[in-house]
Design a protein around this motif. Structure first.
Motif, PDB file in Angstrom:
ATOM      1  N   ASP A 204       0.808  -1.218   0.000  1.00 50.30           N
ATOM      2  CA  ASP A 204       0.000   0.000   0.000  1.00 50.30           C
ATOM      3  C   ASP A 204       0.845   1.274   0.000  1.00 50.30           C
ATOM      4  O   ASP A 204       0.322   2.364  -0.251  1.00 50.30           O
ATOM      5  N   TYR A 205       2.137   1.132   0.301  1.00 46.51           N
ATOM      6  CA  TYR A 205       3.004   2.306   0.372  1.00 46.51           C
ATOM      7  C   TYR A 205       3.903   2.427  -0.850  1.00 46.51           C
ATOM      8  O   TYR A 205       4.799   3.259  -0.881  1.00 46.51           O
ATOM      9  N   GLY A 206       3.672   1.599  -1.833  1.00 45.59           N
ATOM     10  CA  GLY A 206       4.432   1.687  -3.074  1.00 45.59           C
ATOM     11  C   GLY A 206       5.731   0.914  -3.103  1.00 45.59           C
ATOM     12  O   GLY A 206       6.466   0.971  -4.089  1.00 45.59           O
TER      13      GLY A 206
END
Length: 393
Positions: A204-206
């Motif tokens: 979700d944070y890349g």
């Protein structure tokens, strides 16, 4: 009692008949004690009753006269009245000997010397001790800081040098990986490319999570690629073969070589992963699969979103019709998709049923597909659909 020159020496310089200890006095202060051995002459400066004040060098003090050779305890005499007519006798002054005539005093014992040696430390006050301690701690801190700073710089430089050497080796590593993969079965390389696409995920944070892919590639390396590397080294007589042979000869060098070869294989496999970026929306994924079929010569159309009876795409090519169910999943596809597309084949009266996904399939789904004649595919393999249909005939 009359004192004469001969008896004056006996009284002023008596010899002690036993070992005694006298206080050691320096600059008027008692700093310890001195042991005086039996047979040593001492100087008597004053007598009172049965006691005498004696000196021996810097040692001095009161002792009982019984420690002198030839003397017994002297009882206190009872004073007797002196007749008035008897004149008081005149005492003759005692003869004083020159200092050189006296025997040398006994040597000061080692215990007294130790007392004197400790005098410099006792002269330090509390403030001086604290100051010296703080200075010592500061020096220790500065030395430790200098040592660890130097060590950190050395390690950093070493790591930078190792990375530079690694970058110099990578073109050779990639060339070896390319040649070895070309010796492997094409379907293996194709599967590796597909699994790399599946198993590398983004959180979700890349951040890219390669844990699952690294595990898959290492397993394939241990089972297939390592043996192929050894065969390659035996056959290649150039720099590449020599490098592989040398790297596999030592335990430590083999570990580093394995890590670098895994990076090389990953780089080559990545170049085999083609195509557009996979959509993240299920409806867009259906359009993506239909586009891939059209690019390979199929006439493909998407069904409506509701009431499709398990079919997402219906395609036709050279008189062969197929119904396709598209599954954009984050985990292996199970039995349900196989059941649905099998029913859609009957409903739309087409020749074949296909499930397409961006993932893999569970063992149960594979077993059911074999029993029902359903084809399970990854979207990167849609170009091979005609060959797979021929295998079913």
């Amino acid at each position: 009692m009359l004192l004469v020159a001969g008896s004056a020496l006996a009284q002023d310089r008596p010899i002690i008949n036993q070992d005694i200890r006298l206080p050691l006095v320096i600059d008027g202060k008692k700093v310890g004690e001195v042991a005086i051995k039996a047979g040593t002459p001492v100087t008597v400066s004053e007598r009172k009753g049965g006691k005498a004040f004696v000196k021996n060098g810097t040692a001095e003090g009161w002792v009982n006269t019984t420690v002198f050779v030839g003397e017994e305890p002297t009882p206190t005499p009872t004073p007797t009245p002196t007749p008035a007519s008897t004149p008081e006798p005149t005492l003759k002054p005692a003869t004083t000997l020159a200092p050189a005539a006296y025997p040398q005093p006994a040597a000061v014992s080692t215990s007294a010397a130790r007392v004197v040696d400790r005098g410099w430390w006792s002269a330090l006050d509390l403030g001086s001790i604290i100051f010296i301690t703080l200075v010592a701690l500061l020096l220790i801190y500065m030395l430790k800081k200098a040592f660890f700073t130097r060590r950190k710089m050395t390690l950093t430089e070493l790591m930078a040098a190792q990375e530079t050497e690694r970058q110099k080796r990578m073109p050779l590593i990639n060339a070896i990986a390319q040649q070895v993969l070309e010796r492997m079965p094409p379907e293996h390389v194709k599967t590796l490319a597909r699994k790399r696409k599946i198993l590398r995920t983004v959180d979700d944070y890349g951040a890219v999570d390669t844990t699952a892919w690294d595990k898959e590639l290492r397993a394939y390396f241990d089972k297939y690629l390592l043996n192929e590397l050894r065969r390659f080294a035996q056959e290649d007589k150039g720099e590449a073969g020599s490098f592989v042979t040398k790297s596999l000869s030592g335990a430590v060098s083999k570990v580093y070589f394995t890590v670098e070869m895994l990076d090389g294989f990953d780089t080559v496999i990545e170049s085999r992963v083609g195509g557009k970026e996979v959509p993240t929306n299920p409806y867009e994924y259906e359009a993506h699969c239909a586009e891939l079929l059209e690019n390979d010569g199929w006439k493909a159309r998407r069904t409506t979103g509701s009431g499709d009876q398990g079919a997402d795409v219906i395609a036709e090519k050279d008189g062969t019709t197929v119904v396709v169910q598209c599954k954009l999943y984050g985990q292996p596809v199970g039995n349900k998709a196989v059941q649905e597309v099998s029913a859609a084949r009957l409903f739309y009266e087409v020749d074949h049923a296909v499930v397409v996904t961006n993932q893999t399939y569970t063992p149960s789904a594979k077993k059911l597909a074999n029993a029902t004649g359903v084809i399970l595919m990854h979207h990167d393999d849609l170009a091979d659909l005609p060959e797979m249909l021929d295998d079913l005939i």
